[in-house]
Each structure stands twice: as C-alpha cells, then as structure tokens.
Design a protein around this motif. Structure first.
Motif, PDB file in Angstrom:
ATOM      1  N   ILE A 293      34.173  84.116  37.475  1.00 47.54           N
ATOM      2  CA  ILE A 293      32.991  84.476  36.682  1.00 47.54           C
ATOM      3  C   ILE A 293      32.847  85.989  36.622  1.00 47.54           C
ATOM      4  O   ILE A 293      32.642  86.581  35.548  1.00 47.54           O
ATOM      5  N   ALA A 294      32.947  86.649  37.784  1.00 43.43           N
ATOM      6  CA  ALA A 294      32.791  88.101  37.841  1.00 43.43           C
ATOM      7  C   ALA A 294      33.858  88.810  37.015  1.00 43.43           C
ATOM      8  O   ALA A 294      33.562  89.769  36.287  1.00 43.43           O
ATOM      9  N   GLU A 295      35.096  88.338  37.115  1.00 44.59           N
ATOM     10  CA  GLU A 295      36.178  88.959  36.361  1.00 44.59           C
ATOM     11  C   GLU A 295      36.006  88.742  34.864  1.00 44.59           C
ATOM     12  O   GLU A 295      36.262  89.639  34.058  1.00 44.59           O
ATOM     13  N   ALA A 296      35.564  87.546  34.476  1.00 42.39           N
ATOM     14  CA  ALA A 296      35.372  87.252  33.056  1.00 42.39           C
ATOM     15  C   ALA A 296      34.306  88.156  32.442  1.00 42.39           C
ATOM     16  O   ALA A 296      34.412  88.544  31.266  1.00 42.39           O
ATOM     17  N   LEU A 297      33.294  88.507  33.210  1.00 47.35           N
ATOM     18  CA  LEU A 297      32.179  89.279  32.673  1.00 47.35           C
ATOM     19  C   LEU A 297      32.324  90.780  32.894  1.00 47.35           C
ATOM     20  O   LEU A 297      31.471  91.545  32.433  1.00 47.35           O
ATOM     21  N   LYS A 298      33.378  91.199  33.550  1.00 48.56           N
ATOM     22  CA  LYS A 298      33.583  92.627  33.786  1.00 48.56           C
ATOM     23  C   LYS A 298      33.880  93.323  32.450  1.00 48.56           C
ATOM     24  O   LYS A 298      34.887  93.055  31.797  1.00 48.56           O
ATOM     25  N   GLY A 299      32.990  94.173  32.017  1.00 48.38           N
ATOM     26  CA  GLY A 299      33.172  94.866  30.749  1.00 48.38           C
ATOM     27  C   GLY A 299      32.933  94.013  29.523  1.00 48.38           C
ATOM     28  O   GLY A 299      33.208  94.446  28.396  1.00 48.38           O
ATOM     29  N   TYR A 300      32.390  92.827  29.705  1.00 43.27           N
ATOM     30  CA  TYR A 300      32.207  91.897  28.589  1.00 43.27           C
ATOM     31  C   TYR A 300      30.956  92.234  27.786  1.00 43.27           C
ATOM     32  O   TYR A 300      29.885  92.477  28.347  1.00 43.27           O
ATOM     33  N   THR A 301      31.097  92.270  26.460  1.00 42.18           N
ATOM     34  CA  THR A 301      29.966  92.476  25.560  1.00 42.18           C
ATOM     35  C   THR A 301      29.627  91.148  24.907  1.00 42.18           C
ATOM     36  O   THR A 301      30.451  90.584  24.173  1.00 42.18           O
ATOM     37  N   PRO A 302      28.442  90.598  25.163  1.00 40.89           N
ATOM     38  CA  PRO A 302      28.106  89.292  24.574  1.00 40.89           C
ATOM     39  C   PRO A 302      28.171  89.314  23.058  1.00 40.89           C
ATOM     40  O   PRO A 302      27.851  90.313  22.406  1.00 40.89           O
ATOM     41  N   GLY A 303      28.605  88.187  22.491  1.00 42.06           N
ATOM     42  CA  GLY A 303      28.711  88.041  21.048  1.00 42.06           C
ATOM     43  C   GLY A 303      27.639  87.131  20.504  1.00 42.06           C
ATOM     44  O   GLY A 303      26.572  86.972  21.097  1.00 42.06           O
ATOM     45  N   GLU A 304      27.917  86.490  19.396  1.00 39.52           N
ATOM     46  CA  GLU A 304      26.922  85.643  18.748  1.00 39.52           C
ATOM     47  C   GLU A 304      26.651  84.400  19.576  1.00 39.52           C
ATOM     48  O   GLU A 304      27.482  83.966  20.380  1.00 39.52           O
ATOM     49  N   ARG A 305      25.463  83.849  19.390  1.00 37.69           N
ATOM     50  CA  ARG A 305      25.078  82.665  20.135  1.00 37.69           C
ATOM     51  C   ARG A 305      26.069  81.534  19.878  1.00 37.69           C
ATOM     52  O   ARG A 305      26.442  81.281  18.729  1.00 37.69           O
ATOM     53  N   PRO A 306      26.476  80.849  20.934  1.00 39.16           N
ATOM     54  CA  PRO A 306      27.455  79.779  20.748  1.00 39.16           C
ATOM     55  C   PRO A 306      26.838  78.560  20.068  1.00 39.16           C
ATOM     56  O   PRO A 306      25.687  78.208  20.317  1.00 39.16           O
ATOM     57  N   SER A 307      27.607  77.943  19.199  1.00 38.48           N
ATOM     58  CA  SER A 307      27.194  76.671  18.612  1.00 38.48           C
ATOM     59  C   SER A 307      27.528  75.545  19.579  1.00 38.48           C
ATOM     60  O   SER A 307      28.334  75.698  20.511  1.00 38.48           O
ATOM     61  N   LEU A 308      26.930  74.390  19.369  1.00 42.52           N
ATOM     62  CA  LEU A 308      27.292  73.224  20.174  1.00 42.52           C
ATOM     63  C   LEU A 308      28.728  72.811  19.900  1.00 42.52           C
ATOM     64  O   LEU A 308      29.392  72.243  20.773  1.00 42.52           O
ATOM     65  N   GLU A 309      29.218  73.117  18.709  1.00 40.78           N
ATOM     66  CA  GLU A 309      30.625  72.846  18.407  1.00 40.78           C
ATOM     67  C   GLU A 309      31.535  73.634  19.339  1.00 40.78           C
ATOM     68  O   GLU A 309      32.500  73.114  19.892  1.00 40.78           O
ATOM     69  N   ARG A 310      31.205  74.910  19.539  1.00 43.23           N
ATOM     70  CA  ARG A 310      32.016  75.733  20.442  1.00 43.23           C
ATOM     71  C   ARG A 310      31.896  75.257  21.885  1.00 43.23           C
ATOM     72  O   ARG A 310      32.890  75.172  22.619  1.00 43.23           O
ATOM     73  N   ILE A 311      30.666  74.952  22.320  1.00 47.77           N
ATOM     74  CA  ILE A 311      30.477  74.443  23.676  1.00 47.77           C
ATOM     75  C   ILE A 311      31.319  73.196  23.895  1.00 47.77           C
ATOM     76  O   ILE A 311      32.007  73.043  24.919  1.00 47.77           O
ATOM     77  N   THR A 312      31.290  72.296  22.930  1.00 46.78           N
ATOM     78  CA  THR A 312      32.054  71.050  23.047  1.00 46.78           C
ATOM     79  C   THR A 312      33.543  71.318  23.120  1.00 46.78           C
ATOM     80  O   THR A 312      34.264  70.728  23.928  1.00 46.78           O
ATOM     81  N   GLU A 313      34.017  72.221  22.283  1.00 43.24           N
ATOM     82  CA  GLU A 313      35.448  72.516  22.244  1.00 43.24           C
ATOM     83  C   GLU A 313      35.942  73.138  23.544  1.00 43.24           C
ATOM     84  O   GLU A 313      37.037  72.834  24.023  1.00 43.24           O
ATOM     85  N   GLU A 314      35.108  74.004  24.137  1.00 44.05           N
ATOM     86  CA  GLU A 314      35.572  74.761  25.289  1.00 44.05           C
ATOM     87  C   GLU A 314      35.141  74.194  26.631  1.00 44.05           C
ATOM     88  O   GLU A 314      35.822  74.416  27.639  1.00 44.05           O
ATOM     89  N   LEU A 315      34.004  73.475  26.674  1.00 46.97           N
ATOM     90  CA  LEU A 315      33.501  72.951  27.944  1.00 46.97           C
ATOM     91  C   LEU A 315      33.344  71.442  27.963  1.00 46.97           C
ATOM     92  O   LEU A 315      33.111  70.858  29.029  1.00 46.97           O
ATOM     93  N   GLY A 316      33.431  70.789  26.795  1.00 44.02           N
ATOM     94  CA  GLY A 316      33.178  69.354  26.718  1.00 44.02           C
ATOM     95  C   GLY A 316      31.842  69.088  26.054  1.00 44.02           C
ATOM     96  O   GLY A 316      30.992  69.967  25.947  1.00 44.02           O
ATOM     97  N   ALA A 317      31.642  67.859  25.610  1.00 45.21           N
ATOM     98  CA  ALA A 317      30.426  67.504  24.887  1.00 45.21           C
ATOM     99  C   ALA A 317      29.254  67.336  25.842  1.00 45.21           C
ATOM    100  O   ALA A 317      29.294  66.488  26.724  1.00 45.21           O
ATOM    101  N   PRO A 318      28.186  68.140  25.673  1.00 44.17           N
ATOM    102  CA  PRO A 318      27.024  67.958  26.542  1.00 44.17           C
ATOM    103  C   PRO A 318      26.302  66.653  26.264  1.00 44.17           C
ATOM    104  O   PRO A 318      26.143  66.257  25.115  1.00 44.17           O
TER     105      PRO A 318
END
Length: 348
Positions: A293-318
C-alpha cells in the motif's frame, strides 16, 4: 488547538495506517479465544514486534492492541476491572515502539488508541444505555491517553447509538478522534446504516471526528464502494479506508484471506481515487500488504473517481450475489460512473 492527525496529514498529503493486529498476534502464538489485550502485560515484546513490523512497512499511524478494551469485552476474560491498566499498557507498548522508530529514522508516526465495539446492544434492542456506554468508552479512553496515545481511533462500529456513545466517551480526554464503521451487509452496517447515513451522523456527535471512514467489512471491492458513498455524501471529510486483505475463507480449520500484496496496492490506488486520504489494511493484513500500500501511494496523484465497472474489473464485484452492481450502489453512484483510466498516475 493543535491536532496531531490533521497536522501530519497536511504535511504528507496522505497517511498510511497499519494492518491487522489479531492476524499477526495469532501468527506469534495467541490462541483463539484468548484476550489480545492481556498480551500488553504478559507478552509486550510480541505486541511491540507487530508494531515494529508495520512501522518498517511504512505506516504513519499505528493502532494500539486495545480493540477489545472496554469492560464489556474484557469481562469475557475476567479482566473487567483492569480497563485502565490494560489500555494504558497497550498505549505504552505502542508509544515505545513509535518513539524508538523516530529515534532511529527521524520519522514522526502517530499512536492511535484502538477502541472497538462493546459487543452489547443499546436500548431499546438491548440493555446498554447511552450513559453506561459512554462511561465504558470513557474509561478506555482515559487509559489510552494515560499511556501516551496521540489520537483515539474508534473502529468497527455498526450502530448509531454506539458510535454516539463512543465519541462522547472518547471526547472526555480531549484527543483528536477518528471514527470508522463497518459496512458488511449489502452496503449497510449490520444495524442498517448506509455510508451516507454515517456521513450525516458524524457532524451531530459530541465532537466532530477529525476523520471518518470504513474498516473491515467483506473485502476490498466492498470497502472501495463504501468510500465512494462516504465521499459522495461529504466531499470535505477526511476519509479513512482500512479494508480487509481480500475475502475471508475457511481453509483447513482456519480463516485465511486471499488478498495478495499486489492486490492491496491496486486497492490503495482505487480508494485514493475515491477520495480516501488515510489508507491501511484490516483483517488478514500483514506488513507485506501494508508495504505494498505504501509503495503504491508513494508519489501517487489521485485521478478521477473510480466507476463500479473499474472496481469490479480490478477488485471483483462488490456485494455480488448474482444481481447488478447498481442494485446495491449508494445514492449518487451509478454503475457506469466514469471513464476508466490507467492504473498508475504518479507525480514526477
């Protein structure tokens, strides 16, 4: 009045919380059914080792080993008269680990006094009154403050009445407060609150928490959707995301979590894009997951709000039970809520 949490957040932009205390104590020999809080005096070196592991992994905030530290929970182990002692010991163990880390590295980290639910129901569903609930949390908060906590971290709450009592009790000692609820029942808490309900509740509490958020629950996908609901309801809130390391499964007589460090890194990007500014892990999360988590967020600039489509694709369907995601979407969040973007967006 100075607020250690908000001051550090202003300095660093986002903060990394730690992972699971219980998971890591079990790995060190704690047996199911025994009280983790007793280890603050019986095996403090093992508790300190857990804190050290998360500090080395990159945590800015480390929670004390006091989740079950109210008299109601300690009563299960015959320790209901040791509330102040055990909570003060929990904070001291953590304080020592954090101070030692600063002496070695120069990095300031915060001691967060963990305050979990009482396990009791409040009136009219149960016997606990607002006054007795507040007194129970106040006794715990006093011990944590005595031991050196920088902030008080109320977590895994499901009922509005218990959250109100916990914040009122914690407020007595004057430390900054973080408050998180657990959304584990079709985008609601066990007692029926939605993320929007919690966002509306927070400003009405005895003191307004410095940060609100969600922890535990089901898995990272559900946690990410919850963060969307919270930040939609209150875009100005400082929001905490502290999700489980994957989905719990029962394997060979034990509960295990299927989340990899790589998956927790993806979760970190998604919840930051959803508006969380404090990110960590909950059940199943070990130092390697927090490091990801720490490495992923090091220098990370947040982008646009994620859609549920993206959440589903990358983490599974909530909340997936065969229905459409929108069947359980919080108000204001639609199923196609935004164009998918690349996973990484880093400064520099």
């Amino acid at each position: 009045m100075s607020n250690a949490l908000l001051d550090l957040l202003a300095e660093r932009g986002h903060l990394i919380a730690d992972g699971a205390m219980g998971t890591n104590l079990f790995a060190l020999g704690l047996e199911t059914g025994n009280s983790p809080e007793l280890w603050n005096v019986e095996a403090p070196e093992k508790v300190a080792a857990v804190h050290r592991g998360f500090l080395e992994a990159g945590s800015d905030i480390v929670l004390t080993n006091s989740f079950g530290g109210t008299a109601h929970r300690l009563k299960l182990h015959g320790a209901q008269d040791r509330v102040r002692e055990l909570n003060a010991a929990a904070a001291r163990v953590c304080r020592t680990a954090v101070d030692r880390w600063k002496a070695e590295t120069g990095k300031t980290c915060l001691v967060a006094g963990s305050m979990g639910p009482t396990g009791e129901l409040f009136e009219p569903l149960g016997a606990l009154t607002p006054a007795t609930g507040e007194a129970a949390f106040a006794a715990q908060a006093e011990g944590l403050a005595e031991g050196g906590a920088d902030i008080l971290w109320i977590e895994t709450i499901s009922a509005a009445e218990e959250m109100a009592a916990a914040v009122a009790g914690a407020a007595r000692v004057g430390l900054p407060i973080v408050a998180t609820m657990t959304f584990d029942t079709n985008a609601r808490t066990m007692m029926g609150l939605t993320p929007a309900d919690f966002a509306a509740l927070a400003p009405t509490l005895a003191v307004v928490p410095s940060a609100i958020g969600a922890n535990c629950g089901v898995g990272p996908a559900e946690l990410a959707q919850t963060i969307l609901g919270l930040t939609e309801a209150d875009p100005q809130a400082v929001v905490v995301a502290k999700g489980n390391c994957g989905i719990p499964q029962y394997v060979d007589g034990a509960i295990v979590y299927d989340g990899t460090p790589e998956a927790m890194g993806v979760y970190a990007w998604i919840v930051r894009d959803a508006g969380a500014r404090i990110v960590g892990g909950c059940c199943g999360s070990k130092p390697e997951h927090v490091r990801a988590i720490a490495e992923a967020l090091k220098g990370y600039t947040p982008g646009e709000r994620p859609s549920l489509e993206r959440i589903t694709e990358e983490l599974g369907a909530p909340w997936s039970k065969g229905g459409r995601l929108s069947d359980h979407a919080p108000d204001g969040i639609d199923e196609e809520g935004g164009r998918r973007r690349g996973r990484r967006r880093r400064a520099g």
